[in-house]
Scaffold this motif. Structure first.
Motif, mmCIF file in Angstrom:
data_model
loop_
_atom_site.group_PDB
_atom_site.id
_atom_site.type_symbol
_atom_site.label_atom_id
_atom_site.label_comp_id
_atom_site.label_asym_id
_atom_site.label_seq_id
_atom_site.Cartn_x
_atom_site.Cartn_y
_atom_site.Cartn_z
ATOM 1 N N LEU A 157 0.825 -1.215 0.000
ATOM 2 C CA LEU A 157 0.000 0.000 0.000
ATOM 3 C C LEU A 157 0.855 1.258 0.000
ATOM 4 O O LEU A 157 0.470 2.275 -0.582
ATOM 5 N N ASN A 158 2.001 1.188 0.643
ATOM 6 C CA ASN A 158 2.876 2.356 0.714
ATOM 7 C C ASN A 158 3.428 2.740 -0.654
ATOM 8 O O ASN A 158 3.831 3.891 -0.867
ATOM 9 N N GLU A 159 3.450 1.796 -1.576
ATOM 10 C CA GLU A 159 3.985 2.069 -2.916
ATOM 11 C C GLU A 159 2.941 2.598 -3.888
ATOM 12 O O GLU A 159 3.281 2.956 -5.016
ATOM 13 N N LEU A 160 1.676 2.633 -3.479
ATOM 14 C CA LEU A 160 0.633 3.133 -4.361
ATOM 15 C C LEU A 160 0.763 4.643 -4.538
ATOM 16 O O LEU A 160 0.949 5.375 -3.564
ATOM 17 N N LYS A 161 0.643 5.102 -5.748
ATOM 18 C CA LYS A 161 0.761 6.533 -6.030
ATOM 19 C C LYS A 161 -0.561 7.261 -5.823
ATOM 20 O O LYS A 161 -0.588 8.396 -5.367
ATOM 21 N N SER A 162 -1.676 6.604 -6.167
ATOM 22 C CA SER A 162 -2.984 7.232 -6.034
ATOM 23 C C SER A 162 -3.436 7.171 -4.578
ATOM 24 O O SER A 162 -3.679 6.090 -4.030
ATOM 25 N N GLN A 163 -3.550 8.324 -3.935
ATOM 26 C CA GLN A 163 -3.979 8.373 -2.541
ATOM 27 C C GLN A 163 -5.436 7.941 -2.385
ATOM 28 O O GLN A 163 -5.794 7.311 -1.383
ATOM 29 N N ARG A 164 -6.252 8.239 -3.377
ATOM 30 C CA ARG A 164 -7.668 7.852 -3.306
ATOM 31 C C ARG A 164 -7.800 6.329 -3.337
ATOM 32 O O ARG A 164 -8.530 5.747 -2.520
ATOM 33 N N TYR A 165 -7.114 5.705 -4.275
ATOM 34 C CA TYR A 165 -7.162 4.235 -4.365
ATOM 35 C C TYR A 165 -6.557 3.602 -3.116
ATOM 36 O O TYR A 165 -7.045 2.584 -2.613
ATOM 37 N N LYS A 166 -5.519 4.211 -2.590
ATOM 38 C CA LYS A 166 -4.874 3.707 -1.380
ATOM 39 C C LYS A 166 -5.840 3.735 -0.196
ATOM 40 O O LYS A 166 -5.910 2.774 0.582
ATOM 41 N N LYS A 167 -6.607 4.816 -0.058
ATOM 42 C CA LYS A 167 -7.558 4.913 1.035
ATOM 43 C C LYS A 167 -8.691 3.909 0.880
ATOM 44 O O LYS A 167 -9.176 3.338 1.868
ATOM 45 N N ILE A 168 -9.132 3.678 -0.370
ATOM 46 C CA ILE A 168 -10.208 2.706 -0.615
ATOM 47 C C ILE A 168 -9.755 1.305 -0.222
ATOM 48 O O ILE A 168 -10.469 0.571 0.475
ATOM 49 N N VAL A 169 -8.558 0.925 -0.640
ATOM 50 C CA VAL A 169 -8.032 -0.405 -0.313
ATOM 51 C C VAL A 169 -7.818 -0.541 1.192
ATOM 52 O O VAL A 169 -8.155 -1.573 1.793
ATOM 53 N N GLN A 170 -7.281 0.491 1.807
ATOM 54 C CA GLN A 170 -7.013 0.449 3.247
ATOM 55 C C GLN A 170 -8.313 0.312 4.044
ATOM 56 O O GLN A 170 -8.376 -0.452 5.007
ATOM 57 N N THR A 171 -9.348 1.043 3.626
ATOM 58 C CA THR A 171 -10.639 0.936 4.308
ATOM 59 C C THR A 171 -11.249 -0.443 4.108
ATOM 60 O O THR A 171 -11.844 -1.019 5.032
ATOM 61 N N THR A 172 -11.089 -1.003 2.914
ATOM 62 C CA THR A 172 -11.656 -2.312 2.610
ATOM 63 C C THR A 172 -11.021 -3.414 3.451
ATOM 64 O O THR A 172 -11.722 -4.276 3.995
ATOM 65 N N VAL A 173 -9.703 -3.384 3.594
ATOM 66 C CA VAL A 173 -9.030 -4.442 4.357
ATOM 67 C C VAL A 173 -9.166 -4.213 5.858
ATOM 68 O O VAL A 173 -8.999 -5.158 6.651
ATOM 69 N N TYR A 174 -9.480 -2.988 6.273
ATOM 70 C CA TYR A 174 -9.631 -2.686 7.702
ATOM 71 C C TYR A 174 -11.033 -2.986 8.205
ATOM 72 O O TYR A 174 -11.230 -3.252 9.391
ATOM 73 N N ALA A 175 -12.030 -2.975 7.294
ATOM 74 C CA ALA A 175 -13.431 -3.156 7.685
ATOM 75 C C ALA A 175 -13.696 -4.466 8.430
ATOM 76 O O ALA A 175 -14.472 -4.470 9.404
ATOM 77 N N PRO A 176 -13.113 -5.606 8.027
ATOM 78 C CA PRO A 176 -13.399 -6.855 8.762
ATOM 79 C C PRO A 176 -13.013 -6.817 10.237
ATOM 80 O O PRO A 176 -13.514 -7.633 11.016
ATOM 81 N N HIS A 177 -12.149 -5.888 10.634
ATOM 82 C CA HIS A 177 -11.751 -5.795 12.038
ATOM 83 C C HIS A 177 -12.941 -5.499 12.945
ATOM 84 O O HIS A 177 -12.936 -5.869 14.128
#
Length: 317
Positions: free
Chosen positions: A115-135
């Motif tokens: 995730l740290n290597e992603l250039k698009s901050q919007r896409y990075k936030k979407i992926v981060q929220t998606t993987v964090y939601a199951p918590h």
């Protein structure tokens, strides 16, 4: 008289006096009031109950109370190791804990580096929220989802039948139990661990990457030589803390997933303590097993922390 004769001696620099403990408490009372509820909670629910640990060395009777119950020394510890279930529950607990640690520890690190290597901050936030939601999914809901997906009439078996394979009841399979337990936990907890490592990666100086790029370092080389060392102290601390819960496999999830057909792999120490302590009301025996479990966990923390301190500069204390 000359200037040299009347030169005044310089006064020594005054060292500021340290404020007393009470003055610091009064000065920052808002902060101490903020943390006071947490301190009270820990005292009431974590330290006060430790008074009852002495029943592990007694034949506790509710009618006599803790003080009047007779001392029996290490009787209950010896009874545990002589029981038919002792080595079975120890083996199941250790295997499940090691499997969980080996599977769940590297996944958040890899995910955070990606995730740290992603250039698009919007896409990075979407992926981060998606993987964090199951918590935020409760254990009960998670086990219900496992039953829906892997049960006899679940989606996985429907897909197997479409492909011409026989349906398999993974929920009652003792072989599948460990895989379902571990990888569902990885799916649920990877996002939380990823946030911790991303916070550590945010402290990396961008100038290091720029200098490495000027020197001709590839992206993989920059990740390995800059990002990985930056999160290594955080990973070490988390590993030490995980080692301290090696024998404390979660009770709720194993209790919900356990059934008569997978019990030979699902019966862990936490379930054994529950059965002997609450179902059979053998409070002294269950207290002895729980105390032994916690002492071993404490010893593992100390051992891993000592090894980490010898091999590197990172340790809990």
């Amino acid at each position: 008289m000359g200037k040299t004769a009347v030169a005044k001696k310089k006064k020594p620099l005054s060292v500021p006096r340290k404020k007393s403990v009470w003055k610091r408490l009064i000065q920052d009372y808002q902060l101490y009031l903020l943390v006071l509820p947490a301190v009270i909670w820990y005292i009431i629910f974590c330290y006060v109950p430790m008074y009852g640990l002495q029943i592990a060395f007694k034949d506790y009777s509710g009618a006599l109370g803790i003080q009047a119950s007779p001392w029996v020394g290490l009787k209950h510890f010896q009874s545990f190791f002589r029981s038919a279930y002792a080595w079975t529950v120890i083996k199941n607990t250790v295997v499940l804990a090691l499997y969980s640690m080996l599977a769940s520890f590297p996944i958040p690190i890899i995910l955070s580096l990606m995730l740290n290597e992603l250039k698009s901050q919007r896409y990075k936030k979407i992926v981060q929220t998606t993987v964090y939601a199951p918590h935020f999914i409760s254990v009960v809901v998670l086990v219900g989802m496992l039953n829906l997906f892997f049960g006899p009439n679940g989606m996985i078996n429907n897909l197997r039948e479409l492909l011409g394979y026989e349906a398999v009841n993974y929920i009652t399979s003792s072989t599948a139990f460990r895989h379902l337990y571990v990888w569902s936990g990885v799916w649920q907890g990877a996002g939380w661990g990823c946030i911790i490592y991303l916070a550590a990666l945010s402290s990396v100086d961008p100038g290091l990457h720029e200098a490495a790029m000027i020197d001709g370092a590839s992206r993989l080389q920059r990740i390995w030589h800059i990002n990985v060392p930056a999160i290594l102290p955080t990973a070490t601390i988390l590993f030490i803390m995980n080692a301290g819960s090696l024998l404390s496999v979660g009770f709720e999830k194993t209790y919900l997933m356990k059934n008569d057909l997978n019990a030979n792999n699902a019966y862990v120490i936490a379930l054994y303590i529950y059965d002997r302590g609450l179902i059979k009301t053998d409070f002294s025996f269950s207290a002895a097993v729980g105390l032994m479990n916690n002492v071993i966990n404490f010893g593992l923390v100390m051992l891993v922390n000592w090894i980490s301190k010898k091999m590197s500069d990172t340790s809990l204390f």
